[in-house]
Design a protein around this motif. Structure first.
Motif, PDB file in Angstrom:
ATOM      1  N   LYS A 211      20.197 -23.095  20.289  1.00  0.00           N
ATOM      2  CA  LYS A 211      19.909 -24.533  20.237  1.00  0.00           C
ATOM      3  C   LYS A 211      20.772 -25.197  19.174  1.00  0.00           C
ATOM      4  CE  LYS A 211      16.347 -22.561  19.032  1.00  0.00           C
ATOM      5  NZ  LYS A 211      14.998 -22.125  19.244  1.00  0.00           N
TER       6      LYS A 211
ATOM      7  N   ASP B 106      19.041 -16.393  21.323  1.00  0.00           N
ATOM      8  CA  ASP B 106      17.775 -17.041  21.684  1.00  0.00           C
ATOM      9  C   ASP B 106      18.103 -18.304  22.475  1.00  0.00           C
ATOM     10  OD1 ASP B 106      15.993 -19.286  21.220  1.00  0.00           O
ATOM     11  OD2 ASP B 106      16.009 -18.991  19.067  1.00  0.00           O
TER      12      ASP B 106
ATOM     13  N   ARG C 190       4.525 -15.007  20.933  1.00  0.00           N
ATOM     14  CA  ARG C 190       4.732 -15.884  19.770  1.00  0.00           C
ATOM     15  C   ARG C 190       3.389 -16.403  19.275  1.00  0.00           C
ATOM     16  NH1 ARG C 190       8.821 -21.045  18.939  1.00  0.00           N
ATOM     17  NH2 ARG C 190       8.025 -21.533  16.862  1.00  0.00           N
TER      18      ARG C 190
ATOM     19  N   HIS D  35       8.025 -18.128  13.877  1.00  0.00           N
ATOM     20  CA  HIS D  35       9.132 -18.894  13.261  1.00  0.00           C
ATOM     21  C   HIS D  35       8.481 -19.979  12.424  1.00  0.00           C
ATOM     22  CE1 HIS D  35      12.857 -21.241  12.977  1.00  0.00           C
ATOM     23  NE2 HIS D  35      12.177 -22.297  13.387  1.00  0.00           N
TER      24      HIS D  35
ATOM     25  N   GLY E 208      10.022 -22.554  10.463  1.00  0.00           N
ATOM     26  CA  GLY E 208      10.648 -23.861  10.270  1.00  0.00           C
ATOM     27  C   GLY E 208      12.142 -23.705  10.046  1.00  0.00           C
ATOM     28  N   SER E 209      12.780 -24.810   9.688  1.00  0.00           N
ATOM     29  CA  SER E 209      14.233 -24.820   9.623  1.00  0.00           C
ATOM     30  C   SER E 209      14.706 -25.496   8.345  1.00  0.00           C
ATOM     31  CB  SER E 209      14.738 -25.579  10.851  1.00  0.00           C
ATOM     32  OG  SER E 209      16.087 -25.331  11.096  1.00  0.00           O
ATOM     33  N   GLN E 210      15.941 -25.197   7.914  1.00  0.00           N
ATOM     34  CA  GLN E 210      16.528 -25.735   6.674  1.00  0.00           C
ATOM     35  C   GLN E 210      15.576 -25.475   5.501  1.00  0.00           C
ATOM     36  OE1 GLN E 210      19.409 -26.411   5.938  1.00  0.00           O
ATOM     37  NE2 GLN E 210      19.564 -27.862   4.308  1.00  0.00           N
TER      38      GLN E 210
ATOM     39  N   LEU F   7      16.816 -20.167   7.671  1.00  0.00           N
ATOM     40  CA  LEU F   7      17.555 -20.234   6.401  1.00  0.00           C
ATOM     41  C   LEU F   7      18.395 -21.511   6.344  1.00  0.00           C
ATOM     42  CD1 LEU F   7      18.699 -19.091   3.743  1.00  0.00           C
ATOM     43  CD2 LEU F   7      20.331 -17.772   5.118  1.00  0.00           C
TER      44      LEU F   7
ATOM     45  N   GLU G 150      16.336 -14.821  14.006  1.00  0.00           N
ATOM     46  CA  GLU G 150      16.948 -15.798  14.913  1.00  0.00           C
ATOM     47  C   GLU G 150      17.631 -16.932  14.162  1.00  0.00           C
ATOM     48  OE1 GLU G 150      13.796 -15.751  18.655  1.00  0.00           O
ATOM     49  OE2 GLU G 150      13.540 -17.155  17.015  1.00  0.00           O
ATOM     50  N   PRO G 151      18.671 -16.658  13.392  1.00  0.00           N
ATOM     51  CA  PRO G 151      19.330 -17.745  12.675  1.00  0.00           C
ATOM     52  C   PRO G 151      20.138 -18.633  13.613  1.00  0.00           C
ATOM     53  CG  PRO G 151      20.532 -15.686  12.381  1.00  0.00           C
ATOM     54  CD  PRO G 151      19.287 -15.353  13.157  1.00  0.00           C
TER      55      PRO G 151
ATOM     56  N   ARG H 196      21.519 -36.490  13.242  1.00  0.00           N
ATOM     57  CA  ARG H 196      20.715 -35.937  12.146  1.00  0.00           C
ATOM     58  C   ARG H 196      20.426 -36.947  11.030  1.00  0.00           C
ATOM     59  NH1 ARG H 196      21.483 -32.184   9.311  1.00  0.00           N
ATOM     60  NH2 ARG H 196      19.430 -31.230   9.483  1.00  0.00           N
TER      61      ARG H 196
ATOM     62  N   TYR I 297      23.361 -28.386  15.319  1.00  0.00           N
ATOM     63  CA  TYR I 297      22.496 -29.521  15.680  1.00  0.00           C
ATOM     64  C   TYR I 297      23.258 -30.855  15.674  1.00  0.00           C
ATOM     65  CZ  TYR I 297      19.021 -25.884  14.892  1.00  0.00           C
ATOM     66  OH  TYR I 297      18.312 -24.700  14.945  1.00  0.00           O
TER      67      TYR I 297
ATOM     68  N   MET J 299      22.703 -31.804  19.926  1.00  0.00           N
ATOM     69  CA  MET J 299      21.744 -32.917  19.969  1.00  0.00           C
ATOM     70  C   MET J 299      22.445 -34.230  20.334  1.00  0.00           C
ATOM     71  SD  MET J 299      19.431 -32.045  16.613  1.00  0.00           S
ATOM     72  CE  MET J 299      18.386 -33.482  16.747  1.00  0.00           C
TER      73      MET J 299
HETATM   74  N1  LLP Z   1      13.908 -19.710  16.376  1.00  0.00           N
HETATM   75  C1  LLP Z   1      13.105 -20.668  16.836  1.00  0.00           C
HETATM   76  C2  LLP Z   1      11.954 -20.320  17.654  1.00  0.00           C
HETATM   77  C3  LLP Z   1      13.384 -22.014  16.516  1.00  0.00           C
HETATM   78  O1  LLP Z   1      12.572 -22.974  16.972  1.00  0.00           O
HETATM   79  C4  LLP Z   1      14.507 -22.329  15.730  1.00  0.00           C
HETATM   80  C5  LLP Z   1      14.841 -23.705  15.413  1.00  0.00           C
HETATM   81  C6  LLP Z   1      15.330 -21.281  15.287  1.00  0.00           C
HETATM   82  C7  LLP Z   1      14.986 -19.968  15.625  1.00  0.00           C
HETATM   83  C8  LLP Z   1      16.568 -21.512  14.470  1.00  0.00           C
HETATM   84  O2  LLP Z   1      16.299 -22.107  13.255  1.00  0.00           O
HETATM   85  P1  LLP Z   1      17.487 -22.317  12.205  1.00  0.00           P
HETATM   86  O3  LLP Z   1      17.943 -20.958  11.748  1.00  0.00           O
HETATM   87  O4  LLP Z   1      18.575 -23.059  12.884  1.00  0.00           O
HETATM   88  O5  LLP Z   1      16.858 -23.086  11.126  1.00  0.00           O
HETATM   89  N2  LLP Z   1      17.248 -30.273  15.016  1.00  0.00           N
HETATM   90  C9  LLP Z   1      16.831 -29.842  13.698  1.00  0.00           C
HETATM   91  C10 LLP Z   1      16.529 -28.373  13.642  1.00  0.00           C
HETATM   92  C11 LLP Z   1      15.479 -27.966  14.621  1.00  0.00           C
HETATM   93  C12 LLP Z   1      15.235 -26.489  14.607  1.00  0.00           C
HETATM   94  C13 LLP Z   1      14.453 -26.088  15.807  1.00  0.00           C
HETATM   95  N3  LLP Z   1      14.173 -24.693  15.875  1.00  0.00           N
HETATM   96  C14 LLP Z   1      17.894 -30.231  12.686  1.00  0.00           C
HETATM   97  O6  LLP Z   1      18.915 -30.790  13.069  1.00  0.00           O
HETATM   98  O7  LLP Z   1      17.720 -30.020  11.491  1.00  0.00           O
END
Ligand code: LLP
Length: 474
Positions: free
Chosen positions: A104, A123, A192, A242, A244-246, A283, A324-325, A364, A424, A428
């Motif tokens: 994503k 993923d 999950r 999972h 959250g993010s950032q 992360l 899942e980064p 963003r 993103y 997006m």
């Molecule tokens: N796994 C799952 C189930 C998730 O929902 C997400 C992110 C990830 C892994 C990856 O997370 P990451 O490592 O990228 O933090 N659009 C927002 C971020 C939304 C994240 C959604 N899920 C932004 O631009 O900050």
């Protein structure tokens, strides 16, 4: 093209460009072993005239060839962050492990192919991401399908391709059991659940708390585990959470390990052959100099150490550790190049500089008030003597990419590089105001390759249908 690196790693006697860049937010240097802490791609540098170069390609040449706005993706940074996860997992977890790229963050055939080559999994959360993953050569056994409202078609596509389905709710179970008679083999599943862990990040991207639309509530686990034990079509091999993010804190991920180990004991107690624990992503990365995320190594060793210890304490055989980064794999690999257009100076108040993109290619800032770092492409080291607001071209006052940034005096036609846009942004992007989405190029060792064609305004009419009765009579 040779270039000087935009890092602090050159000898101290190195002259002007390095010194000047030290005033820019690159002062932390480019750490190839944990690119999530860099502001710019690891292959960034300056050419002999002091112009910005990424992956051996001058950004102004790329803008001339491919137009603007342009997403530039540095292959070296992406590969290096994949290796950082892979190597850190191998070094700090005593059992098997696999990092899955959360597509994503930026889904394309080229990124999938690179990530697959680096040995990661993926993923996906929709038929579109799944088809991109399969089309980019990701082996189905390394793919998981997420989603809190998967369609029957998405589930059928995943199950038939041999992709692991992450069960999010009872409807997934109902739809899969209806599909089961048509399937040649049992469906590999993960479950999950919401782990009930809070973390400090923007509320839109928090998912670990109990009031979340994602995953089963932990109270429901015994019932779900019991039910799945009676489904001959189901092969539950993993658990997922999972938070959250950032995220910059390590403690929530440390705590998650204990919660997941408890769930593992519970699932095995119901007779499920659970061998995978997937701790999600989250992360954070450095968007501006004041951001201070942990390194990929620190994150992985926290998660790995906590999980191994939690399993040991409970007498559990070590599961395979999956994570899942998304952002931390791909964000700093990306730079967006814009051309500056109009200038509006409001005396005593503010000066707006507008770029030829905005909230449609990077939603963003308007969505999460995210901050970014930017430099002029051809004068990155010139004195940043003017504070301006960089606005997009959309019909919305909130369409501001950089609310306050110090830049050298810039005029229309100058190019601006905005860093850390690899995650993103493209994924997006929208067509708000019927603005076509940018092209994307992959750069590596002086070569640039188009990996996403630029949309044209005519493309945006492709799916419009004008009813005959409304067709203008000429
Ligand atoms: N796994 C799952 C189930 C998730 O929902 C997400 C992110 C990830 C892994 C990856 O997370 P990451 O490592 O990228 O933090 N659009 C927002 C971020 C939304 C994240 C959604 N899920 C932004 O631009 O900050």
């Amino acid at each position: 093209m040779s270039s000087e690196p935009v890092t602090g790693t050159e000898p101290a006697s190195e002259p002007a460009p390095q010194a000047a860049l030290a005033q820019q937010p690159f002062e932390s240097g480019c750490d190839a072993s944990s690119p999530n802490r860099n502001l710019a791609p690891i292959s960034s540098g300056l050419d002999a005239e002091g112009r910005l170069v990424v992956g051996g390609c001058r950004l102004s040449d790329l803008a001339r060839t491919y137009g603007t706005p342009l997403y530039v993706l540095d292959e070296a940074t992406l590969r290096s962050s994949c290796r950082a996860y892979r190597d850190a997992l191998a070094a700090s977890y005593p059992g098997p492990s696999l990092a899955l790229y959360a597509s994503k963050a930026n889904s394309s055939l080229a990124i999938t192919a690179l990530v697959a080559q680096e040995g990661l999994g993926l993923d996906a959360v929709s038929a579109g991401e799944l088809l991109t993953a399969l089309g980019g050569g990701m082996p189905p056994e390394r793919i998981v399908l997420h989603g809190n409202n998967k369609s029957p078609e998405e589930l059928a596509l995943a199950a038939q391709a041999g992709v692991t389905v992450v069960l999010d709710n009872w409807r997934d179970i109902e739809l899969l059991s209806a599909l089961a008679p048509s399937l040649a083999q049992p469906v590999r599943l993960m479950l999950r659940f919401t782990p009930g862990i809070e973390c400090h990040t923007h509320e839109y991207i928090r998912t670990g708390h109990l009031d979340s639309k994602f995953g089963f509530d932990p109270e429901q686990l015994p019932q779900v585990l019991g039910h799945l034990a009676s489904c001959s079509w189901a092969r539950l091999t993993g658990l997922h959470a999972h938070i959250g993010s950032q995220i910059f804190e390590l403690q929530p991920h440390h705590d998650l390990a204990g919660v997941m180990a408890d769930a593992l004991a519970q699932a095995r107690g119901h007779g499920h052959p659970v061998s995978d624990l997937n701790v999600g992503g989250g992360l954070g990365i450095r968007y501006v100099a004041s951001d201070d995320p942990p390194t990929i190594q620190a994150w992985v060793s926290t998660v790995a150490g906590a999980l191994a210890a939690a399993c040991r304490e409970r007498g559990l055989d070590l599961p395979r550790l999956l994570c899942e980064p998304g952002r931390s794999l791909v964000a700093t690999a990306g730079v967006t190049v814009y051309e500056l257009g109009s200038r509006k100076a409001i005396p005593g108040l503010r000066t707006y500089l507008s770029v030829d993109g905005g909230m449609s290619d990077n939603p963003r800032p308007i969505t999460y008030q995210s901050q970014y770092t930017a430099l002029l492409v051809d004068r990155p080291t010139a004195e940043a003597s003017e504070t301006v607001t960089v606005a997009g071209k959309h019909c919305e006052s909130g369409d501001v990419l950089l609310p306050e940034i110090a830049l050298p005096p810039a005029t229309s036609g100058d190019l601006l590089a905005v860093f850390a846009t690899g995650a993103y942004n493209a994924s997006m992007a929208s067509n708000y105001n019927r603005i076509p989405r940018p092209a994307a190029v992959l750069v590596h060792e002086g070569q640039a390759e188009l990996v996403q064609r630029r949309e044209q305004p005519e493309d945006l009419l492709r799916y419009d249908v004008l009813p005959a009765r409304l067709t203008p009579v000429i």
